[in-house]
Design a protein around this motif. Structure first.
Motif, mmCIF file in Angstrom:
data_model
loop_
_atom_site.group_PDB
_atom_site.id
_atom_site.type_symbol
_atom_site.label_atom_id
_atom_site.label_comp_id
_atom_site.label_asym_id
_atom_site.label_seq_id
_atom_site.Cartn_x
_atom_site.Cartn_y
_atom_site.Cartn_z
ATOM 1 N N ASN A 13 0.705 -1.300 -0.226
ATOM 2 C CA ASN A 13 0.063 0.024 0.746
ATOM 3 C C ASN A 13 0.848 1.476 0.351
ATOM 4 O O ASN A 13 1.604 1.273 0.618
ATOM 5 N N ASP A 14 0.506 2.386 -0.528
ATOM 6 C CA ASP A 14 1.297 3.232 -0.321
ATOM 7 C C ASP A 14 2.603 3.182 -1.434
ATOM 8 O O ASP A 14 3.184 4.140 -1.653
ATOM 9 N N PRO A 50 -6.697 -6.417 -2.905
ATOM 10 C CA PRO A 50 -5.939 -5.020 -3.750
ATOM 11 C C PRO A 50 -4.304 -4.156 -3.100
ATOM 12 O O PRO A 50 -4.646 -4.145 -1.709
ATOM 13 N N TYR A 52 -3.628 -0.388 -2.723
ATOM 14 C CA TYR A 52 -3.829 0.717 -3.026
ATOM 15 C C TYR A 52 -2.791 2.042 -3.353
ATOM 16 O O TYR A 52 -2.511 2.027 -2.341
ATOM 17 N N ARG A 54 -0.019 4.512 -4.631
ATOM 18 C CA ARG A 54 0.036 6.596 -3.821
ATOM 19 C C ARG A 54 -1.507 7.173 -5.108
ATOM 20 O O ARG A 54 -1.342 6.480 -6.137
ATOM 21 N N GLY A 56 -4.545 7.271 -5.541
ATOM 22 C CA GLY A 56 -5.642 6.332 -5.372
ATOM 23 C C GLY A 56 -5.806 5.081 -6.389
ATOM 24 O O GLY A 56 -6.903 4.347 -6.750
ATOM 25 N N THR A 58 -5.469 1.396 -8.169
ATOM 26 C CA THR A 58 -5.924 -0.217 -6.860
ATOM 27 C C THR A 58 -5.162 -1.383 -8.372
ATOM 28 O O THR A 58 -5.763 -1.113 -9.342
#
Length: 199
Positions: A13-14, A50, A52, A54, A56, A58
């Motif tokens: 994520n990110d 999923p 996520y 940077r 937004g 996916t």
């Protein structure tokens, strides 16, 4: 018969989008003059859920740590998720350590270098990262931090290890890795196809 190497790109994520998408594009496009793909590119995350990225985007990883196939090249991207979250995740750093021992080459992009540093894999080596995080990288012991460069090849007899500066520098470093692993002509053809200036 030309063998195909498997490139595993770590996701979390990110993650910075171009950090992983740039190398994905480079290695996916590298092929012989007869159209044989030199690399099979897959994405791997701690969990097969999923991601996520940077801003937004996916992304669904192909594999998790539990079910991934063997990989030949490891790509470690950066971003906020690398420097602020996964840097404190021993599952990820332990996985990186285990993969680096097995792979033919490891490439970090941007602050992905901080994950290598946290794992102790840059000790005694030279490395680079995004210009905003050079001091952060230098806070880890025994690393020669190189500024104002697109990438650093710190390979030795035991490990092929390349670190790159921020975001778009990962494309340049990936092309360099194609040249290192295959040949200059393949690298130049791939760069031209991507309209990427390697000068």
């Amino acid at each position: 018969m030309i063998s195909t190497r498997t490139v595993g790109i770590l996701l979390f994520n990110d993650v910075e989008v171009l950090d992983f998408a740039g190398p994905f594009e480079v290695f996916s496009l590298a092929e012989s003059d007869k159209g044989h793909k030199h690399f099979n590119v897959i994405t791997i995350a701690e969990q097969q859920a999923p991601i996520y990225a940077r801003n937004g985007l996916t992304v669904i990883p192909d594999y998790s740590f539990a079910n991934q196939p063997n990989i030949n090249i490891l790509v470690i991207p950066g971003g906020y998720g690398a420097e602020k979250v996964e840097i404190n995740n021993p599952v990820v750093t332990d996985w990186i350590i285990s993969q680096v021992k097995l792979t033919e080459l490891t490439l970090s992009v941007c602050t992905g270098a901080l994950l290598l540093a946290k794992a102790g894999l840059l000790a005694g080596k030279s490395a680079t990262t995004h210009w905003m995080d050079l001091e952060n990288l230098a806070s880890y012991p025994n690393i020669e931090v190189i500024a104002n460069t697109r990438f650093v090849d710190a390979s030795d007899k035991t490990t092929n290890l390349v670190t790159s500066a921020g975001i778009s520098a990962g494309i340049h470093a990936s092309l360099y890795c194609v040249e290192k692993l295959i040949d200059s002509q393949t690298m130049q053809t791939t760069a031209r196809r991507m309209e990427f200036d390697i000068s």
